[in-house]
Design a protein around this motif. Structure first.
Motif, PDB file in Angstrom:
ATOM      1  N   THR A  85       0.832  -1.195   0.000  1.00  0.00           N
ATOM      2  CA  THR A  85       0.000   0.000   0.000  1.00  0.00           C
ATOM      3  C   THR A  85       0.874   1.256   0.000  1.00  0.00           C
ATOM      4  N   GLU A  86       0.471   2.248  -0.759  1.00  0.00           N
ATOM      5  CA  GLU A  86       1.192   3.512  -0.818  1.00  0.00           C
ATOM      6  C   GLU A  86       1.364   4.078   0.596  1.00  0.00           C
ATOM      7  N   VAL A 125       1.648   0.944  -4.495  1.00  0.00           N
ATOM      8  CA  VAL A 125       0.567   1.250  -5.438  1.00  0.00           C
ATOM      9  C   VAL A 125      -0.592   1.881  -4.666  1.00  0.00           C
ATOM     10  N   PRO A 126      -1.388   2.730  -5.329  1.00  0.00           N
ATOM     11  CA  PRO A 126      -2.567   3.307  -4.664  1.00  0.00           C
ATOM     12  C   PRO A 126      -3.622   2.243  -4.386  1.00  0.00           C
ATOM     13  N   GLU A 127      -4.037   2.117  -3.159  1.00  0.00           N
ATOM     14  CA  GLU A 127      -5.132   1.257  -2.709  1.00  0.00           C
ATOM     15  C   GLU A 127      -5.264   1.460  -1.224  1.00  0.00           C
ATOM     16  N   VAL A 137      -9.861   3.293  -0.916  1.00  0.00           N
ATOM     17  CA  VAL A 137      -9.231   3.705  -2.164  1.00  0.00           C
ATOM     18  C   VAL A 137      -9.168   2.485  -3.077  1.00  0.00           C
ATOM     19  N   LEU A 139      -8.123  -0.175  -5.922  1.00  0.00           N
ATOM     20  CA  LEU A 139      -6.819  -0.590  -6.413  1.00  0.00           C
ATOM     21  C   LEU A 139      -6.566  -0.018  -7.800  1.00  0.00           C
ATOM     22  N   ASP A 140      -5.413   0.599  -7.988  1.00  0.00           N
ATOM     23  CA  ASP A 140      -5.002   1.128  -9.294  1.00  0.00           C
ATOM     24  C   ASP A 140      -4.296   0.003 -10.055  1.00  0.00           C
ATOM     25  N   GLU A 141      -5.026  -0.714 -10.872  1.00  0.00           N
ATOM     26  CA  GLU A 141      -4.488  -1.893 -11.540  1.00  0.00           C
ATOM     27  C   GLU A 141      -3.394  -1.547 -12.541  1.00  0.00           C
ATOM     28  N   GLU A 142      -3.497  -0.371 -13.176  1.00  0.00           N
ATOM     29  CA  GLU A 142      -2.458   0.023 -14.117  1.00  0.00           C
ATOM     30  C   GLU A 142      -1.139   0.279 -13.388  1.00  0.00           C
ATOM     31  N   ALA A 143      -1.233   0.872 -12.201  1.00  0.00           N
ATOM     32  CA  ALA A 143      -0.027   1.087 -11.391  1.00  0.00           C
ATOM     33  C   ALA A 143       0.591  -0.247 -10.971  1.00  0.00           C
ATOM     34  N   HIS A 172      -8.081  -7.045  -3.027  1.00  0.00           N
ATOM     35  CA  HIS A 172      -7.021  -6.331  -3.747  1.00  0.00           C
ATOM     36  C   HIS A 172      -5.795  -7.216  -3.958  1.00  0.00           C
TER      37      HIS A 172
END
Length: 704
Positions: A85-86, A125-127, A137, A139-143, A172
């Motif tokens: 997690t970020e 990654v953002p989540e 938040v 999950l940013d799958e592209e990240a 996630h």
């Protein structure tokens, strides 16, 4: 079913065979550290030939291994990547902010010096999921894809995924797993929600990273062993011992190799419990001394004690997995003796291992070891190692001790040998005290089970130091760990954090957690080929008083989960707390942190057959008499005429008076002065101190 148990140690590989007719056979071969499977397969083939069967007749292959443990201790695992997690990149570096030396400004923190995951491979990654399992938040799958590509370019062999509060909601982490499989097929994946689905941030991160750190090498080892045994003709699946004292399938071990930490040492404790029960002394302390290390376990009433999850460490790292309470110290037959730069006489923890081994092995070793000391003392003879199949050279042992110890300390070779023995024996005595006296158990209420090739050489002395009333030397002490493999069950455990006060409990969440875990355990055991009638389900709880930082494991009450169940669970915790800390607080609310479900698949255990009775006279088993060095409390070492017995010829009821030595294929047993030993109905040697008997020793150590 014909079954075989194989325990791979640092110096020897121990093997035990048992079949449906109750036939039992043992074998022992030198380990091959460069490829442990080589000694395993060679030993299995030799034992199969010895009992007159084909390797293909074996239906079960049970295995205990130190491979995972050694990877961690030697810091030679895989390059690991971490996705988290970020904002939580440095959890593994910060840890619990504890320092080995509180007042030292200059020190290496082991988890920072030998990092499980280097910082450049810790990717965020953002989540965000909260403690209730709600997505804050997405999950940013592209990240995620971008970070997986970075890790792939960095050449990591394993990827650990640890998100905040994934123990509550693994969605996630599961999504990241799918992306990794697409972007980096074949890489080892370790998810915290699968490896350690419990709260405690740092410990969960550490456990997941450890799983990834050992995963690739352990997988290769198990695959290599499976292929090698399959080529040798073994048809049954390999089942491996876990740190909790149960067996799992090879595939389960490949997926969760962190469960194999301390695998081999637990087998010795299980074997000791079976040995104690067979002799009528269920409460045991086990002393399993091999070539490299000594393993100490305490089992009141023959039951394994489990470590607290904040104490389940391997080396310098936290591993939040179930572990039986067994301690390992660097003290064994191969422990090297030396005089350090400050003139201090020391022994171990460095070991000569299997290669080159003790000086007396004549394999190139020139440093004195514990084994060399026992050769000099007269306890081990040139023709007593593995029934004479492994020759030793006494003059090489004397030369090594003289050059490296006696000359530097200006003493005799004999006294230097006594010193080597006593230094190691003291280390073992202190370790037993740490796990018994200092945890509320009186050693005088236990029996000391001597295991391993060297355990029966030390037990006579250690029992006297701790006032332990008896020593039990099993029929095959050097193969006790292999016996432990044949004396245990298939065991699967699944935990879940529920986090509710029993003063105002959320009973629905408790019911749902138990139901989910029981379904997972049942699915795993049936997938392993067990029918529902072949296993049992047990429930347990991790509880604490509100405000405490540590939980205690408590058996869960039976019956429906209702108000009566809650009252019973609270009372059970009060009792466990009182037994552990000598006090209880009935006015304090109890907090339920985790629930656990354990599935136990029952397998047939090794029965210990009774041996032929022969009365007290043991003269038929006497091999001869030789001079050996002994001492008692307050006396100087002196030479005693010592009777030597052949273990194979001893019968139930035989009585041996110390000093005496009992020789057999896999070990040598020492019975000290003022001690008396009897052979029980299953062939175990029971050694007890006979104070005031005729073997009294005068102040100068000579016999009178």
């Amino acid at each position: 079913m014909k079954r075989i148990g194989v325990d791979v140690g640092g110096t020897f590989t121990d093997i035990m065979y048992w079949d449906e007719d109750g036939d039992l056979a043992v074998h022992k071969v030198p380990s091959t550290p460069h490829d442990p499977s080589q000694a395993t397969v060679d030993g299995v083939r030799q034992l199969a030939e010895q009992v007159g069967i084909s390797v293909a007749d074996l239906g079960q292959f049970l295995h205990g291994t130190t491979v995972a443990t050694n990877i961690v201790l030697e810091h030679n695992g895989a390059d690991v990547g971490l996705i988290t997690t970020e904002g939580f990149r440095d959890i593994l570096h910060i840890a619990r902010k504890k320092r080995p030396y509180n007042y030292s400004s200059y020190q290496d923190l082991p988890w920072q010096k030998w990092q499980l995951v280097r910082r450049r491979n810790r990717r965020v990654v953002p989540e965000r999921i909260n403690a209730a399992g709600e997505v804050l938040v997405p999950l940013d799958e592209e990240a995620v894809r971008e970070q997986v590509r970075v890790l792939k370019d960095n050449g990591v062999a394993a990827i650990a995924v640890c998100f905040l509060h994934a123990y509550r909601n693994p969605a996630h982490e599961q999504a990241v797993k799918r992306i990794i499989e697409q972007e980096y097929p074949g890489v080892f994946i370790s998810l915290s929600s699968e490896v350690a689905p419990q709260y405690r941030e740092y410990e969960r991160f550490s456990t997941t990273a450890l799983n990834a750190f050992v995963g690739p090498k352990v997988a290769r080892y198990i695959d290599n062993l499976a292929n090698t045994t399959r080529e040798a003709g073994v048809r049954g699946d390999i089942r491996l011992m876990t740190s909790a004292g149960g067996l799992i399938t090879s595939q389960h071990a490949v997926d969760n190799p962190v469960l194999l930490l301390t695998s081999g040492v637990v087998a010795g404790l299980l074997g000791g419990c079976a040995i104690g029960r067979a002799s009528g002394y269920p409460s045991v302390i086990t002393l399993d001394v091999g070539g490299t290390s000594a393993d100490i376990g305490v089992a009141p009433d023959g039951k394994l004690r489990m470590k607290h999850l904040l104490d389940t460490r391997i080396g310098d790292y936290h591993a939040m997995v179930p572990m039986a309470e067994v301690d390992t110290i660097g003290a064994g037959g191969g422990s090297v003796a030396f005089v350090d730069e400050g003139g201090m006489f020391r022994v171990g923890p460095r070991s000569a291992g299997a290669t080159p081994g003790p000086a007396c092995y004549n394999r190139g070793g020139t440093e004195p070891t514990s084994t060399d000391a026992m050769v000099v003392l007269g306890w081990l003879q040139a023709d007593s190692f593995l029934s004479g199949s492994m020759r030793v050279e006494p003059q090489l042992a004397e030369k090594a001790i003289e050059e490296h110890i006696a000359n530097k300390l200006a003493t005799s070779v004999e006294h230097a040998a006594v010193g080597i023995f006593q230094i190691l024996a003291h280390a073992m005595t202190e370790a037993i005290s740490l796990h018994s006296v200092r945890k509320g158990y009186d050693p005088r209420d236990f029996s000391l089970v001597a295991e391993g090739g060297a355990g029966p050489l030390y037990a006579w002395h250690i029992a006297q130091q701790l006032d332990i009333p008896r020593v039990i030397v099993p029929h095959h002490p050097g193969i006790a760990s292999a016996m432990g493999l044949l004396a245990t069950d298939i065991r699967v455990e699944q935990p879940a954090t529920v986090w509710t006060s029993l003063a105002a409990p959320d009973l629905d969440s408790v019911r749902d957690a138990f139901a989910r875990l029981e379904a997972q355990v049942t699915e795993q055991l049936t997938g392993d080929g067990l029918a529902p009638e072949d296993f049992v389900i047990e429930r347990s709880l991790d509880c604490r008083y509100i405000g405490q930082g540590y939980e205690l494991r408590v058996p869960a009450p039976a019956g429906d989960i209702d108000n009566t169940w809650v009252a019973s669970a609270s009372e059970a915790f009060h009792q466990v707390h009182e037994r552990t800390y000598l006090q209880r607080f009935d006015d304090k609310p109890v907090h339920l942190v985790n629930v656990r479900v354990t599935g136990i698949g029952k397998v047939g255990h090794v029965p210990l057959a009774e041996i032929e009775s022969g009365g007290e006279d043991a003269s038929a088993a006497v091999k001869g008499t030789r001079e050996a060095v002994f001492w008692t409390d307050g006396s100087k070492p002196a030479t005693f005429p010592t009777t030597v017995y052949d273990r194979a010829l001893l019968k139930a009821g035989n009585v041996l008076t110390g000093p005496a030595i009992v020789e057999q294929f896999d070990s040598t047993t020492v019975i000290g002065p003022r001690q008396r030993a009897t052979i029980d109905r299953v062939g175990h040697i029971i050694i007890e101190t006979a104070a005031g008997e005729s073997a009294a020793v005068d102040a100068e150590g000579g016999q009178r």
